[in-house]
Design a protein around this motif. Structure first.
Motif, mmCIF file in Angstrom:
data_model
loop_
_atom_site.group_PDB
_atom_site.id
_atom_site.type_symbol
_atom_site.label_atom_id
_atom_site.label_comp_id
_atom_site.label_asym_id
_atom_site.label_seq_id
_atom_site.Cartn_x
_atom_site.Cartn_y
_atom_site.Cartn_z
ATOM 1 N N ARG A 36 0.830 -1.207 0.000
ATOM 2 C CA ARG A 36 0.000 0.000 0.000
ATOM 3 C C ARG A 36 0.864 1.257 0.000
ATOM 4 O O ARG A 36 0.542 2.235 -0.664
ATOM 5 N N ILE A 39 2.227 1.701 -3.480
ATOM 6 C CA ILE A 39 1.168 2.176 -4.375
ATOM 7 C C ILE A 39 0.910 3.660 -4.131
ATOM 8 O O ILE A 39 0.720 4.436 -5.079
ATOM 9 N N THR A 40 0.930 4.066 -2.871
ATOM 10 C CA THR A 40 0.746 5.481 -2.542
ATOM 11 C C THR A 40 1.853 6.330 -3.149
ATOM 12 O O THR A 40 1.593 7.412 -3.696
ATOM 13 N N LEU A 42 3.569 5.627 -5.816
ATOM 14 C CA LEU A 42 3.351 5.655 -7.260
ATOM 15 C C LEU A 42 2.221 6.620 -7.630
ATOM 16 O O LEU A 42 2.349 7.404 -8.576
ATOM 17 N N ILE A 43 1.140 6.581 -6.880
ATOM 18 C CA ILE A 43 0.026 7.494 -7.152
ATOM 19 C C ILE A 43 0.471 8.943 -6.958
ATOM 20 O O ILE A 43 0.130 9.819 -7.755
ATOM 21 N N LEU A 46 2.431 9.961 -9.984
ATOM 22 C CA LEU A 46 1.570 10.170 -11.152
ATOM 23 C C LEU A 46 0.825 11.495 -11.046
ATOM 24 O O LEU A 46 0.715 12.238 -12.036
ATOM 25 N N ILE A 47 0.327 11.817 -9.856
ATOM 26 C CA ILE A 47 -0.335 13.109 -9.651
ATOM 27 C C ILE A 47 0.662 14.241 -9.856
ATOM 28 O O ILE A 47 0.349 15.255 -10.490
#
Length: 89
Positions: A36, A39-40, A42-43, A46-47
């Motif tokens: 998690r 993933i955070t 990576l997000i 991307l933002i």
């Protein structure tokens, strides 16, 4: 796109691929909490890429690489191989 833009896109793609590989590795080892966190990260990146493009920010490539290396080393070495969880002293 100029030469620096091509470099940024290539570096971003390499980073995203490495992060996805690390996330899959964390999933296979059963480290759901660490997955998690990856993933955070990576997000967040991307933002950041979207905001950077829309706001036309110019961040030097060496700063971009240092940030990516710190994120990757945290996920890959720290979480996937548990190097952050051991006291070597």
């Amino acid at each position: 796109m100029n030469n620096n833009s091509h470099k940024k896109v290539l570096i971003d793609l390499i980073f995203i691929i490495i992060q996805i590989i690390c996330i899959i590795g964390l999933m296979l080892t059963g480290s759901i909490d660490f997955m998690r966190m990856a993933i955070t990260d990576l997000i967040f990146w991307l933002i950041y890429m979207i905001v950077e493009y829309k706001q036309k920010w110019i961040i030097p490539i060496y700063v971009r690489i240092v940030v990516m290396l710190s994120i990757i080393s945290n996920v890959y070495l720290g979480e996937l191989f548990f190097l952050c969880h051991f006291n070597f002293i």
